[in-house]
Write an enzyme that holds these catalytic residues in place. Structure first.
Site, mmCIF file in Angstrom:
data_model
loop_
_atom_site.group_PDB
_atom_site.id
_atom_site.type_symbol
_atom_site.label_atom_id
_atom_site.label_comp_id
_atom_site.label_asym_id
_atom_site.label_seq_id
_atom_site.Cartn_x
_atom_site.Cartn_y
_atom_site.Cartn_z
ATOM 1 C CB ALA A 1 -0.927 0.000 1.213
ATOM 2 C CG LEU B 1 0.416 2.758 3.912
ATOM 3 C CD1 LEU B 1 -0.836 2.269 4.629
ATOM 4 C CD2 LEU B 1 0.488 4.274 3.971
ATOM 5 C CB SER C 1 4.562 -3.572 4.837
ATOM 6 O OG SER C 1 4.851 -3.762 3.477
ATOM 7 C CG ASP D 1 10.168 4.204 3.130
ATOM 8 O OD1 ASP D 1 9.818 5.395 3.046
ATOM 9 O OD2 ASP D 1 10.119 3.407 2.174
HETATM 10 C C1 GLA Z 1 9.792 4.580 -1.314
HETATM 11 C C2 GLA Z 1 11.248 4.464 -0.897
HETATM 12 C C3 GLA Z 1 11.708 5.733 -0.176
HETATM 13 C C4 GLA Z 1 11.373 6.987 -0.974
HETATM 14 C C5 GLA Z 1 9.915 6.953 -1.424
HETATM 15 C C6 GLA Z 1 9.580 8.100 -2.334
HETATM 16 O O1 GLA Z 1 8.972 4.622 -0.181
HETATM 17 O O2 GLA Z 1 11.429 3.364 -0.052
HETATM 18 O O3 GLA Z 1 13.098 5.644 0.060
HETATM 19 O O4 GLA Z 1 12.242 7.140 -2.056
HETATM 20 O O5 GLA Z 1 9.583 5.747 -2.090
HETATM 21 O O6 GLA Z 1 9.627 9.298 -1.644
#
Ligand code: GLA
Length: 399
Positions: free
Chosen positions: A140, A142, A144, A189
C-alpha cells in the site's frame, strides 16, 4: 531501545503463537516497528534532499527466541514455510547481484538481510528464531518493509548487544532493502520507522541524516489524516522507481553537482536549457519538492496544519505532471477527496500505486470517505480501503 511501542495486542499474539508453533516456547522478547506515511517530500531522499514522514499506528511485531546453535530461522504469518540458514551462510546469500532476485524468498530477504547487514557492521551473536506478524497493509506504499526491517533490527541490536543507535539501525534497514532485497530505495522509510514520535512528523535532512520532530497538531486543530489505499500494488525493486532514480542522477550530472539537493529553484531556467524535457521535468519535481518540504515545515510551525493544504496539492500535481509517478486511481483519490472538502491531498510514497493521503476536518471523515468510494465505483476501480492515521511512536520493545 525504549519501550514506547504500542502494538495491537492481536498482532503481538499472532507473532507469539507463530513462534510457539515453531519452537514450542515463549519468546525472549517482542520488538516492533511501524509503517509510515510521508506528509510531503517524495523521491527527494535519494537526492540528498528533505522529507517529512511520520510513523503510523500500524506495526510489525517480531517475537524472538534464542537458539542453542548458530542458525537463524525466520517465519512470517504471510508465508507458508519458515526459512532457515546458518549465520555464516548469510555472507554467501547477500549482497544479491544487481538486477537478480534474492536467493531466498523475497519476504525472508528483509529480516535475513538485516541480520546480514548487522553482522557486516560488526555485530556478532547467537542463533535466533524470529516470528513476524504485521498489521501494516502490504503493497500500500505504507512501508511494510521498513516495519519488518525496524522490528528485526531493534530485536537483534538488543539481543546481540550491538549497541547501535536508531539512525545506525535505519542504515542497517536500508542496506538490507538495497543489497539483500535489491530495491534501490532511499532512507526515508527506515528513518521514519525508527525515529517516529507521537503527534510529530520527522523533518529529515537526507544528506546529514539530521532529524527534527515537527509537531503536526492535527488532532488539536480538529483535523484528521485520511489514508486512501488504492489497492493498486506496486514494487520498487523494478521499473519506474529505478528509472526515476537514474533520471535524477543524469540531471545532477548535467548540472555538475553531486546531487539534486544542490540545485535550487533559481537554477531551473538554466536546467531547462541544458537538458531534454523529460529529464528537466524530473529535476523540476525534485527541486520544487525540496522547497515544498521546507515551506511545509515553516508553515506548520508558524500557522499550523490547517495552512499546509495548498502545499500538499502542489506536491501531488508535481508528481503527476513532472515526475509522472501517479496512476489514475491515485489522481481520483486526490481529486474526489478535495472535491468533498479535504484541505489538501496527495499521493504518498514511491508511487505507481499504493496510497494517497487527505488532510480533512475530523468531522468530515464519513463524508470524504464516502465521496472517494463513490468516485472509485464510478470509474470502475476496485473499492479503496480508507482509514485515518495519527503520527505515532517509532520502533521499540513491547515485552
Ligand atoms: C519509497 C522508498 C523511499 C522513498 C519513497 C519516495 O517509499 O522506499 O526511500 O524514495 O519511495 O519518496
Amino acid at each position: 531501545m525504549s519501550a514506547a511501542a504500542n502494538t495491537a495486542p492481536e498482532t503481538i499474539l499472532r507473532a507469539t503463537s507463530l513462534l510457539a508453533d515453531l519452537t514450542g516456547s515463549a519468546p525472549e522478547g517482542i520488538w516492533s516497528a511501524p509503517g509510515r506515511v510521508n506528509l510531503i517530500g517524495e523521491h527527494t531522499d535519494y537526492n540528498d534532499g528533505f522529507v517529512l514522514p511520520f510513523a503510523i499506528p500500524h506495526r510489525t511485531a517480531a517475537a524472538v527466541a534464542r537458539r542453542d546453535d548458530d542458525r537463524i530461522r525466520v517465519a512470517s504469518t504471510f508465508a507458508d514455510e519458515p526459512v532457515e540458514v546458518a549465520l555464516d551462510e548469510l555472507g554467501t546469500l547477500f549482497p544479491t547481484p544487481t538486477g537478480s532476485s534474492p536467493r531466498v524468498p523475497e519476504w525472508a530477504a528483509y529480516p535475513l538481510g538485516v541480520a546480514w547487514a548487522l553482522r557486516e557492521a560488526g555485530a556478532d551473536g547467537f542463533g535466533v528464531d524470529i516470528a513476524l506478524a504485521s498489521d501494516v497493509p502490504v503493497g500500500a506504499g505504507l512501508s511494510s518493509s521498513a516495519a519488518i526491517e525496524g522490528a528485526t533490527a531493534s530485536a537483534l541490536n538488543e539481543l546481540w548487544d550491538a549497541g547501535l543507535d536508531r539512525t545506525a539501525l535505519a542504515r542497517i534497514g536500508r542496506r538490507a532493502e538495497n543489497e539483500a532485497v535489491g530495491a534501490p530505495t532511499g532512507i526515508m522509510d527506515q528513518m521514519a520507522s525508527m525515529l517516529g514520535e507521537p503527534d510529530a512528523a520527522i523533518f529529515l535532512d537526507c544528506r546529514s541524516l539530521d532529524a527534527v520532530p515537527v509537531p503536526v497538531g492535527v488532532v488539536d486543530a480538529g483535523l484528521a489524516i485520511l489514508v486512501i489505499d488504492t489497492r493498486v500494488s506496486h514494487s520498487h525493486a523494478t521499473g519506474g522507481y529505478r528509472e526515476r532514480r537514474a533520471s535524477c542522477e543524469r540531471g545532477a550530472e548535467l548540472m555538475g553537482v553531486p546531487s539534486l539537493r544542490d540545485v535550487s529553484v533559481d537554477d531551473l531556467p538554466r536546467a531547462a536549457e541544458i537538458m531534454d524535457d523529460v529529464t528537466f521535468r524530473r529535476v523540476r519535481h525534485i527541486v520544487t519538492e525540496n522547497q515544498r518540504v521546507l515551506d511545509t515545515v515553516r508553515t506548520l510551525r508558524e500557522r499550523g496544519a490547517r495552512a499546509i493544504g495548498d502545499l500538499l496539492v502542489a506536491s501531488h500535481a508535481s508528481m503527476r505532471d513532472d515526475f509522472e509517478i501517479s496512476v489514475p486511481e491515485l489522481d481520483t483519490a486526490v481529486e474526489s477527496a478535495l472535491a468533498a472538502g479535504a484541505i489538501g491531498a496527495r499521493m504518498t510514497g514511491g508511487g505507481f500505486g499504493g496510497a494517497a493521503i487527505a488532510l480533512i476536518e475530523a468531522d468530515a471523515e464519513a463524508r470524504v470517505s464516502d465521496a472517494v468510494r463513490a468516485a472509485f465505483a464510478a470509474s470502475g476501480f476496485a473499492e479503496p480501503t480508507v482509514f485515518t492515521v495519527v503520527p505515532s511512536a517509532g520502533a521499540g520493545r513491547d515485552a
